[in-house]
Design a protein around this motif. Structure first.
Motif, PDB file in Angstrom:
ATOM      1  N   VAL A 144     -18.680  -8.971   1.009  1.00  0.00           N
ATOM      2  CA  VAL A 144     -19.175  -8.383   2.259  1.00  0.00           C
ATOM      3  C   VAL A 144     -19.940  -9.426   3.075  1.00  0.00           C
ATOM      4  N   ILE A 145     -20.743 -10.233   2.407  1.00  0.00           N
ATOM      5  CA  ILE A 145     -21.479 -11.298   3.097  1.00  0.00           C
ATOM      6  C   ILE A 145     -20.501 -12.242   3.800  1.00  0.00           C
ATOM      7  N   ASP A 146     -19.443 -12.603   3.108  1.00  0.00           N
ATOM      8  CA  ASP A 146     -18.443 -13.507   3.683  1.00  0.00           C
ATOM      9  C   ASP A 146     -17.665 -12.841   4.813  1.00  0.00           C
ATOM     10  N   LYS A 147     -17.268 -11.597   4.603  1.00  0.00           N
ATOM     11  CA  LYS A 147     -16.455 -10.892   5.598  1.00  0.00           C
ATOM     12  C   LYS A 147     -17.176 -10.766   6.929  1.00  0.00           C
ATOM     13  N   TYR A 148     -18.478 -10.492   6.875  1.00  0.00           N
ATOM     14  CA  TYR A 148     -19.238 -10.247   8.105  1.00  0.00           C
ATOM     15  C   TYR A 148     -20.097 -11.455   8.512  1.00  0.00           C
TER      16      TYR A 148
ATOM     17  N   ASN B 180     -15.220   1.557   5.313  1.00  0.00           N
ATOM     18  CA  ASN B 180     -14.839   2.125   6.608  1.00  0.00           C
ATOM     19  C   ASN B 180     -15.650   1.378   7.671  1.00  0.00           C
ATOM     20  N   GLU B 181     -15.932   2.003   8.798  1.00  0.00           N
ATOM     21  CA  GLU B 181     -16.622   1.302   9.874  1.00  0.00           C
ATOM     22  C   GLU B 181     -18.140   1.461   9.844  1.00  0.00           C
ATOM     23  N   GLU B 182     -18.688   2.197   8.888  1.00  0.00           N
ATOM     24  CA  GLU B 182     -20.121   2.481   8.873  1.00  0.00           C
ATOM     25  C   GLU B 182     -20.971   1.208   8.810  1.00  0.00           C
ATOM     26  N   PHE B 183     -20.627   0.314   7.900  1.00  0.00           N
ATOM     27  CA  PHE B 183     -21.417  -0.911   7.744  1.00  0.00           C
ATOM     28  C   PHE B 183     -21.330  -1.778   9.001  1.00  0.00           C
ATOM     29  N   LEU B 184     -20.119  -1.951   9.524  1.00  0.00           N
ATOM     30  CA  LEU B 184     -19.921  -2.760  10.724  1.00  0.00           C
ATOM     31  C   LEU B 184     -20.674  -2.170  11.912  1.00  0.00           C
ATOM     32  N   LEU B 185     -20.607  -0.852  12.069  1.00  0.00           N
ATOM     33  CA  LEU B 185     -21.308  -0.205  13.188  1.00  0.00           C
ATOM     34  C   LEU B 185     -22.819  -0.382  13.069  1.00  0.00           C
ATOM     35  N   ALA B 186     -23.339  -0.300  11.835  1.00  0.00           N
ATOM     36  CA  ALA B 186     -24.778  -0.508  11.626  1.00  0.00           C
ATOM     37  C   ALA B 186     -25.152  -1.938  11.999  1.00  0.00           C
TER      38      ALA B 186
END
Length: 394
Positions: free
Chosen positions: A205-209, A160-166
């Protein structure tokens, strides 16, 4: 772990094998060094927080992996330098969190309040942090899941958006850089395959962000010391293979073993203090308790040794071995058609170093003694009422 000479110490007690512990640490480090240029071991303090063992872990070159301000303080008291601490978990205090960052500890962000605390750091200095990723085992590796929904309450979710928001919140603080990703989860199987899938998910996740990292903290949950189970070498080889496949072999690797280092280094010794015949069953009462060797009350049997000191060799149809507490369910295991246990005989439980001593409650009988196998030295005296009330107002 060979049993030390019997009856030279008072039961109930734990026996620590320092040689076995050093062998375990050396074995894991050898595997890490074989596959990784920069790999470090963070000893999982929560798995066994016995102070003498922590000092031993420090002397063996381990970092202390702590998950609360109390464990942070304990690690410092046991001699760990602040820059040799890995600070995880939600139970950080503001003071210890800031202190750890100021002095070079590896700190993995777990909660939103920690992100706000980052703003309290000296704005004239640069700081590096890691962030914990939420791992849903039923999503990334269903075959290794314990339940249909083997989710987790730890870390920030990238589903969801939790990781991105952090990430965004941290990026707003100009002197803070994210340099690590913490991906710890323990699977039901503890399989090598799970760790490859864990690394693969972390890589996605490393690649996505577009994260530019220095380290990947894989956490714990390994076997490593048990027959017919994956070895330290097996785990490290599989992790290295997946990192290379994901083109992440440049990352420093952190492992946080607990069970793999401590389970085999402790025995628990208890003595028979009474027997009673009830119907067809002989109840054998010992001075130990299930609270000490199975505090979560999940086991039905143990790796154990029965030591007979008497001459009675009668075979008994059914014996139930119990602990010393007044709980009816303080029953450890059963024996069928085996030699009778009598007062003075001993029961030695093997491989009880992980999640036992640190979880044992102060119920009826307090903390038991600990002896060194190597020297026979008493490493911890049994707690009495005096220790129990030491911090209490009377």
């Amino acid at each position: 772990m060979d049993t030390i000479k019997h009856m030279l110490y008072n039961t109930p007690c734990f026996i620590l094998d320092e040689v076995e512990f050093k062998r375990n640490v050396d074995g894991f480090r050898l595997a890490l060094n074989h596959y990784f240029t920069n790999g470090l071991i963070g000893f999982s303090v929560k798995t066994n927080s016995f102070p003498y063992l922590l000092k031993l872990a420090k002397d063996c070159g381990c970092y202390a992996e702590v998950v609360s301000y109390s464990e942070y303080e304990l690690a410092l008291m046991c001699g760990f330098a602040k820059d040799k601490i890995i600070y995880n978990g939600p139970m950080k205090s503001k003071e210890s969190f800031l202190d750890a960052l100021e002095h070079g500890a590896i700190v993995n962000i777990e909660t939103k309040r920690e992100i706000e605390w980052l703003r309290l750091l000296d704005t004239n200095k640069e700081y590096q942090v890691g962030i914990r990723l939420n791992i849903d085992i039923s999503h990334i590796s269903p075959g290794d899941a314990k339940y249909d929904n083997d989710d987790s309450r730890f870390g920030f979710s990238a589903e969801n958006e939790e990781f991105l928001l952090a990430l965004k919140k941290i990026s707003e603080i100009s002197n803070i850089t994210i340099k690590g990703l913490h991906i710890h989860r323990t699977s039901k199987t503890r399989s090598v395959n799970f760790y490859q899938k864990l690394v693969r998910y972390g890589a996605e996740v490393i690649d996505k962000y577009h994260l530019k990292l220095q380290y990947l903290d894989i956490g714990g949950g390994y076997f490593g010391i048990f027959a017919n189970k994956p070895t330290y070498e097996d785990y490290c080889s599989a992790i290295a293979e997946e990192l290379k496949r994901q083109k992440l072999e440049y990352l420093n690797i952190i492992v946080e073993p607990g069970n793999a280092l401590t389970a085999s280094v402790f025995e628990y010794h208890s003595s028979v203090i009474d027997t009673k015949q009830v119907g067809e069953t002989l109840f054998v009462t010992t001075d130990g308790t299930r609270n000490d060797v199975d505090p979560l009350f999940q086991k039905s049997d143990y790796i154990k040794e029965l030591v007979y000191h008497g001459k009675n060799q009668d075979i008994v149809a059914h014996q139930v071995i119990t602990g010393c507490t007044c709980l009816e369910f303080d029953r450890l295991f059963e024996l069928c058609e085996q030699q009778r246990l009598d007062v003075g005989d001993e029961i030695i439980y093997k491989n009880v170093g992980a999640y036992t001593m640190c979880l044992s409650p102060l119920f009826i009988r307090y903390i038991p003694r600990v002896y060194s196998k190597e020297s026979g030295e008493l490493l911890r005296q049994e707690w009495t009422a005096q220790e129990y009330i030491a911090q209490c107002k009377m």
